[in-house]
Structures are given as structure tokens and as C-alpha cells.
Design an enzyme around this catalytic site. Sequence first.
Site, PDB file in Angstrom:
ATOM      1  N   LYS A  45       0.851  -1.198   0.000  1.00 53.76           N
ATOM      2  CA  LYS A  45       0.000   0.000   0.000  1.00 53.76           C
ATOM      3  C   LYS A  45       0.888   1.251   0.000  1.00 53.76           C
ATOM      4  CE  LYS A  45      -3.487   2.826   1.122  1.00 53.76           C
ATOM      5  NZ  LYS A  45      -4.428   3.245   0.067  1.00 53.76           N
ATOM      6  N   ASN A  69     -13.284   3.664  -4.046  1.00 50.42           N
ATOM      7  CA  ASN A  69     -12.648   3.924  -2.759  1.00 50.42           C
ATOM      8  C   ASN A  69     -12.173   5.357  -2.688  1.00 50.42           C
ATOM      9  OD1 ASN A  69      -9.493   4.294  -2.513  1.00 50.42           O
ATOM     10  ND2 ASN A  69      -9.857   3.030  -4.340  1.00 50.42           N
ATOM     11  N   ILE A  71      -9.972   6.159   0.148  1.00 47.02           N
ATOM     12  CA  ILE A  71      -9.208   5.906   1.375  1.00 47.02           C
ATOM     13  C   ILE A  71      -8.329   7.109   1.749  1.00 47.02           C
ATOM     14  CG2 ILE A  71      -7.535   4.371   2.503  1.00 47.02           C
ATOM     15  CD1 ILE A  71     -10.171   2.966   1.772  1.00 47.02           C
ATOM     16  N   GLY A  72      -7.695   7.706   0.769  1.00 45.22           N
ATOM     17  CA  GLY A  72      -6.867   8.874   1.058  1.00 45.22           C
ATOM     18  C   GLY A  72      -5.524   8.535   1.674  1.00 45.22           C
ATOM     19  N   LEU A  73      -4.968   7.424   1.230  1.00 42.86           N
ATOM     20  CA  LEU A  73      -3.603   7.046   1.631  1.00 42.86           C
ATOM     21  C   LEU A  73      -3.443   6.916   3.148  1.00 42.86           C
ATOM     22  CD1 LEU A  73      -1.551   9.128  -0.982  1.00 42.86           C
ATOM     23  CD2 LEU A  73      -2.085   6.681  -1.038  1.00 42.86           C
ATOM     24  N   CYS A 133      -2.759   8.921  -7.183  1.00 42.13           N
ATOM     25  CA  CYS A 133      -3.875   8.681  -6.260  1.00 42.13           C
ATOM     26  C   CYS A 133      -4.936   9.752  -6.488  1.00 42.13           C
ATOM     27  CB  CYS A 133      -3.420   8.714  -4.802  1.00 42.13           C
ATOM     28  SG  CYS A 133      -4.846   8.567  -3.692  1.00 42.13           S
ATOM     29  N   LYS A 170       3.406   5.164 -11.550  1.00 42.53           N
ATOM     30  CA  LYS A 170       2.023   4.678 -11.668  1.00 42.53           C
ATOM     31  C   LYS A 170       1.140   5.766 -12.251  1.00 42.53           C
ATOM     32  CE  LYS A 170      -1.543   1.881  -9.672  1.00 42.53           C
ATOM     33  NZ  LYS A 170      -1.902   1.023  -8.546  1.00 42.53           N
ATOM     34  N   GLY A 276      -5.749  -6.623  -8.173  1.00 44.29           N
ATOM     35  CA  GLY A 276      -6.128  -5.757  -7.063  1.00 44.29           C
ATOM     36  C   GLY A 276      -7.468  -6.113  -6.462  1.00 44.29           C
ATOM     37  N   THR A 277      -8.516  -5.486  -6.955  1.00 46.62           N
ATOM     38  CA  THR A 277      -9.854  -5.624  -6.381  1.00 46.62           C
ATOM     39  C   THR A 277     -10.293  -7.081  -6.229  1.00 46.62           C
ATOM     40  OG1 THR A 277     -10.391  -3.507  -7.365  1.00 46.62           O
ATOM     41  CG2 THR A 277     -12.252  -4.855  -6.661  1.00 46.62           C
TER      42      THR A 277
HETATM   43  O1  DOR Z   1      -7.747   4.398  -5.716  1.00 46.33           O
HETATM   44  C1  DOR Z   1      -6.795   4.690  -5.008  1.00 46.33           C
HETATM   45  N1  DOR Z   1      -6.944   4.794  -3.685  1.00 46.33           N
HETATM   46  N2  DOR Z   1      -5.605   4.922  -5.569  1.00 46.33           N
HETATM   47  C2  DOR Z   1      -4.544   5.323  -4.865  1.00 46.33           C
HETATM   48  O2  DOR Z   1      -3.519   5.567  -5.448  1.00 46.33           O
HETATM   49  C3  DOR Z   1      -4.613   5.460  -3.428  1.00 46.33           C
HETATM   50  C4  DOR Z   1      -5.843   4.939  -2.806  1.00 46.33           C
HETATM   51  C5  DOR Z   1      -6.196   5.729  -1.579  1.00 46.33           C
HETATM   52  O3  DOR Z   1      -5.547   5.526  -0.550  1.00 46.33           O
HETATM   53  O4  DOR Z   1      -7.103   6.572  -1.632  1.00 46.33           O
END
Ligand code: DOR
Length: 315
Positions: A45, A69, A71-73, A133, A170, A276-277
Site C-alpha cells: 500500500k 474507494n 481511502i486517502g492514503l 492517487c 504509476k 487488485g480488487t
Molecule cells: O484508488 C486509489 N486509492 N488509488 C490510490 O492511489 C490510493 C488509494 C487511496 O488511498 O485513496
Amino acid sequence: DVDLSADLAGVRLRSGVMTASGCAAAGRELAAFTDVAALGAVVTKSVMLAPRSGRPTPRMAETPAGMLNSIGLQGGGVDALVEHDLPWLAAAGATAVVSVAGGDPDEFGEVARRVVTSPAAAGVAALEVNISCPNVANRGLVFACDPGSSAAVLRAVRAAVGDDVVLLAKLSPDVTDLVGIARACVEAGASGLTAINTLLGVDIDVRTMRPRLAVTTGGLSGPAVRPVAVRCVWQLRAAMLAGLLPEVPVVGTGGVAGPEDAFQLVLAGASAVQVGTALFADPSTPARVDAGLRSLLAERGLASLGEAVGHAHRP
Ligand code: DOR
């Protein structure tokens, strides 16, 4: 027996099938279900300098087409990764590809420097530089949407790690000039490209009449984005064949749930693929993709993964 190993800019992976960043943290939760040492790599991650709590919840939503998603790292920061997670991966016999992120080029560089100078660096095959991201914006800009910003990040990371570390940039599918951005990344020091990150989307709950995600937008992944990923890999490979982009390895990711999805990405030009998913539904998907890809290649008289890379571009 088919040779499924993959060459990533001089680094040889035992299999061209790896996990995608973000879907299995640093691999521990996969180990209960699948042999992490058999994977091409576990892509961790994306990690930043400091621990982060990420964006407000709800930040995951399932749709029939795929997953959103925001998530925001979220994560524990780079020091925890190098102290706890990378040694665990090495002890498990797994190869790591570490995804690095930052709020500006200097942070990317410092995160990368801490990874490659750590005692656990021997088990790290490459860094994936996450400039795409969709859930963090520096002044409203995702780095990968602008060639200058992309290049600034890759330059900073290359300067921080030296010449010998394999860097994969990426890329985002949410751009018009994918090839121009890829070229900026390679000219600034990327050894290869990963395509694609998630595609920005919105899902609305018609019962509450409100967006499902707290921050409205999120990255779409899963079956819906597979043709987008194949298109992006195709465009990168076509640009290389046309002399518009230096020849570097492309790692294909997006909607791989079975061997045929992976094979499409390879035929389009991917030297390796990421799952991934699909891991959420079945953590052993990479093993199934690996076995199935071997059969698909053998049935077509191809002795190695390398022979299939970009095959669909042949006249
Ligand atoms: O879809 C994503 N969610 N891509 C990313 O590069 C980071 C991740 C996230 O943490 O939001």
C-alpha cells in the site's frame, strides 16, 4: 513448462503476476490464504512519510461494475513499513515492490530514500511511484495529470535513490495525454510504467439521495476498468513501437480477476500484471491467474511470458 518470469528493467521476477498496491496492505492478510513467496511480488500500500488517518468514512462503496474507494492514503508511515512490514515480507520469502507517495516531490524523495537505505532493502525489487492517487490533491492537482508535476516527482525520487533502483511510475487513466505524461516520467528517471490507477467516479444512493462516499468522489476499480487498463497499456506500447516513447516495461493493472484479463493486458504490451480488487473476493486470485496464464500461453505455442508481451500489435 512455460516460463512465466518477468523482466522489469533488469530485475527478474519469478512470476509476472503480482498484487496491486492498496488491496493487501503489506501482504500479511494474504499469507493466510495464499503463498506470498510464489507471487511475482507483493506491491505494498502506498506509504508516505508520517502516519495518516486518510479520508472520512464511508470510503468504500461496491457497485455492480466495480469498487469505489476514497481511502486517502491511510497508513502507518514509512518508518513502520521498513521496521515491521518489509522484514516480515522478506522472512516470508516474498519479493516486495514498495509503493511510495508524498504531498510534494521532496516527500516522495525522502520516503523512497528511507526505503532503499533500510536494512530491509535487499528484499525490495522496485519502487512504484504513486503519482496518481485520485483521493489526495495537492492544490487540486493529481501529479499524474500534468507532465511537469509528474517529472518533478520522478526527478526527486531518482535523485534520492541513485541510478540502480527500478522505479515504476504509476499512471492515471484520467488524462488526455497519457503518452506525453509517460514520456515526462521516463525522461525524469522512471525505469518503467504501471497502468493504471483507479478512475474517478461517483456513486449515489437513490434511497438516501446522497453520494455513498463521505467525500463524494472515489477511485473506481474492478471489472469496469479492465478495458480502460487494456487501452492505456495498448497506447503506451503503440507509442513505443512508433518511437514516441522510450521502450520501458509496462506493468498492467485494472480489473484482473482471471487469466484471460491478465492475458489481454500482456497482449496489449504489459510485461507483468497486477491483481487488485479481485483479491477481496478471493485472495488466491493471483495463483489462479498464474496457473491459467501458463495454460493460455502453452495452448498458443508460446514458451514464455516475454514472447506474448505486445503480441496483439503484430501486423
Ligand atoms: O484508488 C486509489 N486509492 N488509488 C490510490 O492511489 C490510493 C488509494 C487511496 O488511498 O485513496
